[in-house]
Design an enzyme around this catalytic site. Structure first.
Site, short mmCIF file in Angstrom:
data_model
loop_
_atom_site.label_atom_id
_atom_site.label_comp_id
_atom_site.label_asym_id
_atom_site.label_seq_id
_atom_site.Cartn_x
_atom_site.Cartn_y
_atom_site.Cartn_z
N LYS A 181 0.74 -1.25 -0.14
CA LYS A 181 -0.07 -0.08 0.01
C LYS A 181 0.89 1.22 -0.04
O LYS A 181 1.42 1.61 1.16
CB LYS A 181 -0.99 0.00 1.19
CG LYS A 181 -2.00 1.25 1.05
CD LYS A 181 -2.60 1.55 2.36
CE LYS A 181 -2.14 2.53 3.08
NZ LYS A 181 -1.89 3.73 2.36
N GLU A 237 2.51 6.75 16.14
CA GLU A 237 1.12 6.28 16.43
C GLU A 237 0.33 5.43 15.85
O GLU A 237 -0.01 4.34 16.32
CB GLU A 237 0.41 7.57 16.18
CG GLU A 237 -1.14 7.89 16.41
CD GLU A 237 -1.73 9.11 15.71
OE1 GLU A 237 -1.07 9.94 14.92
OE2 GLU A 237 -3.07 9.03 15.75
N GLU A 257 9.67 1.10 11.18
CA GLU A 257 10.26 2.10 11.27
C GLU A 257 9.87 3.37 11.27
O GLU A 257 8.78 3.93 10.61
CB GLU A 257 11.17 2.05 9.87
CG GLU A 257 12.48 2.90 10.04
CD GLU A 257 12.31 4.23 9.49
OE1 GLU A 257 11.95 4.88 10.36
OE2 GLU A 257 12.43 4.43 8.32
N CYS A 291 12.61 10.94 8.49
CA CYS A 291 12.44 10.29 9.71
C CYS A 291 13.74 10.41 10.86
O CYS A 291 13.68 10.78 12.10
CB CYS A 291 12.10 8.89 9.96
SG CYS A 291 13.35 8.08 8.69
N GLU A 388 8.11 15.32 17.15
CA GLU A 388 8.64 15.15 15.90
C GLU A 388 7.76 16.56 15.06
O GLU A 388 6.69 16.06 15.01
CB GLU A 388 8.50 13.74 15.32
CG GLU A 388 8.83 13.74 13.81
CD GLU A 388 9.01 12.21 13.36
OE1 GLU A 388 7.84 11.63 13.34
OE2 GLU A 388 9.77 11.70 12.93
P1 NAI Z 1 0.91 7.74 8.96
O1 NAI Z 1 1.79 6.99 9.78
O2 NAI Z 1 -0.45 7.83 9.23
O3 NAI Z 1 1.14 7.16 7.38
C1 NAI Z 1 2.06 6.36 6.83
C2 NAI Z 1 1.38 5.19 6.39
O4 NAI Z 1 0.43 4.58 7.09
C3 NAI Z 1 0.85 5.86 5.16
O5 NAI Z 1 0.83 4.76 3.72
C4 NAI Z 1 -0.60 5.59 5.57
O6 NAI Z 1 -1.76 5.44 4.69
C5 NAI Z 1 -0.77 4.36 6.42
N1 NAI Z 1 -1.85 4.33 7.47
C6 NAI Z 1 -2.12 5.53 8.16
N2 NAI Z 1 -2.99 4.97 8.93
C7 NAI Z 1 -2.79 3.70 9.21
C8 NAI Z 1 -3.65 2.68 9.98
N3 NAI Z 1 -4.45 2.94 10.80
N4 NAI Z 1 -3.28 1.28 9.46
C9 NAI Z 1 -2.48 1.00 8.61
N5 NAI Z 1 -1.67 1.90 8.02
C10 NAI Z 1 -2.09 3.21 8.13
O7 NAI Z 1 1.87 9.13 8.62
P2 NAI Z 1 1.26 10.46 8.39
O8 NAI Z 1 -0.02 10.85 8.78
O9 NAI Z 1 1.32 10.47 6.94
O10 NAI Z 1 2.15 11.48 9.09
C11 NAI Z 1 2.19 11.93 10.31
C12 NAI Z 1 3.39 12.16 10.79
O11 NAI Z 1 4.16 10.76 10.95
C13 NAI Z 1 4.56 12.92 10.25
O12 NAI Z 1 4.19 14.23 10.72
C14 NAI Z 1 5.75 12.46 10.85
O13 NAI Z 1 5.84 12.81 12.15
C15 NAI Z 1 5.41 10.97 10.92
N6 NAI Z 1 5.91 10.22 9.75
C16 NAI Z 1 7.02 9.49 9.75
C17 NAI Z 1 7.52 8.88 8.46
C18 NAI Z 1 8.83 8.02 8.86
O14 NAI Z 1 9.77 8.16 7.69
N7 NAI Z 1 9.31 7.31 9.90
C19 NAI Z 1 7.03 8.90 7.21
C20 NAI Z 1 5.62 9.56 7.55
C21 NAI Z 1 5.37 9.94 8.68
#
Ligand code: NAI
Ligand code: MG
Length: 505
Positions: A181, A237, A257, A291, A388
């Protein structure tokens, strides 16, 4: 400034076919440089994920083409995929810039990094060996490293292509089948890559891609009873939700990660110009959406004032603009939600007593742009010192002694990475060993290579990426214990590397 690239792939990729979502729903893809919608994509949810998992499950049956294939043939398919991505590098790069807003130079670097990752894992496919074990008693025992089954790969939007390749490379090298996904913000370049799986002649069902939202398609993956492992990159989260879903469904293995609040520690003997530039890049590159961004800059008191002054001058010079503008050093934030979160944290910094030197506002133009922002006098009790931000906000802290800075640097529930700048070997190693983080960069920042594992301590995650043993294969207990504390320490061998570091991100 625009691209004429044709957005050809807008559907779900299941069993080597392009299909509409069962609900008929679509979602828009927004170019964050303009805030305008560029395409409507078929939106997968639970029913589509089920269909994709069934295809992946069938492809993993005992006598399927894929499971009967020699390991070296799997490597050959991966190499073919890497070559196809390289042949289409311009189109994938442009789609990646439309998706994420990142400048073309960063975008092409990312796509080529994806190619290197696939090439590395193509070579590893036929070298996944077990061990023979000396045992007490009249037995012969050995270990086998086996593909775990159907893997769900949930990819974020900040590095949609390199993280995709980081996940598919080891999973396919090992012989797993996949349901992927991409993030809802960035599906375009990933869907183009999905089209290349069929061209590379992967058997039907081995790779499936289901673009859609997290709480629907993502949750259907993490709750699925027939998915053996989920590899996720994203927020802490959602990482916790995935772990819960595993516990509530089939105890699927997870590698996570997650976020970070990485310290970047500058000692008084560091080359000042170099350290200022590195510290700037480590938080401003890709508009802070990394990240492992160096989001806490700790500076020794002897050089503090001068360091802050030069960091502010540098931030004011940073060119922020449309990803398609060749002059742009960085682009917009990925979406409106991200922008709001960053502006809210900037306001909290002002209220909690940090000193704002430059930036701090949304840019007066369309798209989701934030001015490069520098705060000094930050401490760990402030929200900007703890949370973050994932934006172009440099927070500068002051320290006096090595013990004090180690304690402060470890005063966080994250532990993804850290940087140390000093010419003193003993100082660098003392700090590198004492910081609880998965990667330590010494005199360099954000340096990645396919041969190096990556992952976090504490709430920055579980497991290590880029490590075939941990990722998709069953392990002997001994091995998994060993790698749980794996830390990688990278030295920049000479300062002459300094400016090529970013092209390699
Ligand atoms: P997110 O963690 O919600 O999204 C990342 C992925 O997880 C996307 O593909 C999303 O569709 C999926 N996802 C979201 N909710 C889910 C669920 N309940 N079950 C399974 N998959 C799910 O992150 P978001 O909302 O895009 O960004 C929020 C914050 O997260 C950012 O401001 C940043 O602080 C952090 N983040 C960290 C990343 C990293 O590289 N470690 C990458 C993206 C965000
Ligand atoms: Mg989210």
């Amino acid at each position: 400034m625009a691209s004429n690239v044709n957005i050809e792939f807008r559907k779900l990729f299941i069993n080597n076919e392009w299909v509409d979502s069962k609900s008929g729903k679509t979602f828009p893809v927004i170019n964050p440089s303009t805030g305008e919608s560029v395409a409507d994509i078929q939106e997968a949810d639970e029913a589509d994920v089920n269909q994709a998992v069934q295809a992946a499950k069938k492809a993993f049956e005992r006598k399927s083409t894929w499971t009967q294939m020699n390991a070296s043939q799997r490597g050959e398919l991966l190499i073919r995929l890497a070559h196809l991505i390289k042949d289409n590098v311009s189109i994938i790069t442009e789609l990646n810039t439309i998706d994420s807003g990142k400048p073309l130079t960063a975008s092409i670097g990312e796509v080529l990094q994806g190619v290197s990752l696939l090439t590395y894992y193509a070579g590893l496919a036929d070298k996944i060996n077990g061990q023979t074990l000396l045992s007490d008693g009249p037995v012969f025992s050995y270990t086998r490293r086996e593909p775990i089954g159907v893997c769900g790969l949930i990819v974020p939007w900040n590095f949609p292509i390199s993280i995709l390749c980081m996940k598919i490379g080891p999973a396919l090298a090992a012989g797993c089948t996949l349901v992927i996904k991409p993030a809802e913000q960035t599906p375009l370049a990933s869907l183009f890559i999905a089209s290349l799986f069929k061209k590379a002649e992967f058997p039907a069902g081995v790779v499936n891609m289901v673009p859609g939202y997290g709480p629907t398609a993502g949750a259907a993956i993490s709750n699925h009873m027939d998915i053996a492992k989920v590899s996720f990159t994203g927020s802490t989260e959602v990482g916790k939700l995935i772990l819960k879903a595993s516990a509530d469904s089939n105890l699927k293995k997870v590698s996570l990660e997650l976020g970070g609040k990485s310290p970047n520690i500058i000692f008084a003997d560091a080359d000042l110009d170099y350290a200022v530039e590195m510290a700037h890049q480590s938080i401003m590159y890709h508009s802070g959406q990394i990240c492992c961004a160096g989001s806490r800059t700790y500076v020794h008191e002897d050089i503090y004032e001068e360091f802050v002054k030069r960091s502010v001058e540098r931030a004011k010079k940073r060119v922020v603009g449309d990803g398609f503008d060749k002059k742009s050093e960085s682009g917009p934030q990925v979406d409106e939600d991200s922008l709001k979160k960053i502006l809210d944290l900037i306001e909290s910094g002002k209220k909690e007593g940090a000193k704002l030197h430059c930036g701090g506002k949304r840019m007066d133009r369309s798209g989701y742009f934030v001015e490069p922002t520098v705060f000094s006098d930050v401490n760990e009790n402030m929200r900007i010192g703890r949370e973050e931000i994932f934006g172009p906000v440099q927070s500068i802290f002051k320290f006096k002694t090595i013990d004090e800075v180690i304690e402060k640097a470890n005063n966080t529930h994250y532990g993804l990475a850290a940087c140390v700048f000093t010419k003193d070997l003993e100082t660098s190693l003392t700090v590198a060993h004492a910081i609880k983080a998965g990667t330590i960069w010494v005199n360099c920042v954000n340096y990645f290579s396919p041969q190096q594992p990556f992952g976090g301590y504490k709430q920055s995650g579980i497991g290590r990426e880029l490590l075939v043993y941990n990722k998709i294969l069953r392990l002997s207990l001994l091995y998994s214990l060993q790698i749980k504390t794996c830390k990688i320490i990278l030295y920049c061998l000479t300062y002459s590397m300094k400016f090529c570091v970013y092209e390699m991100i």
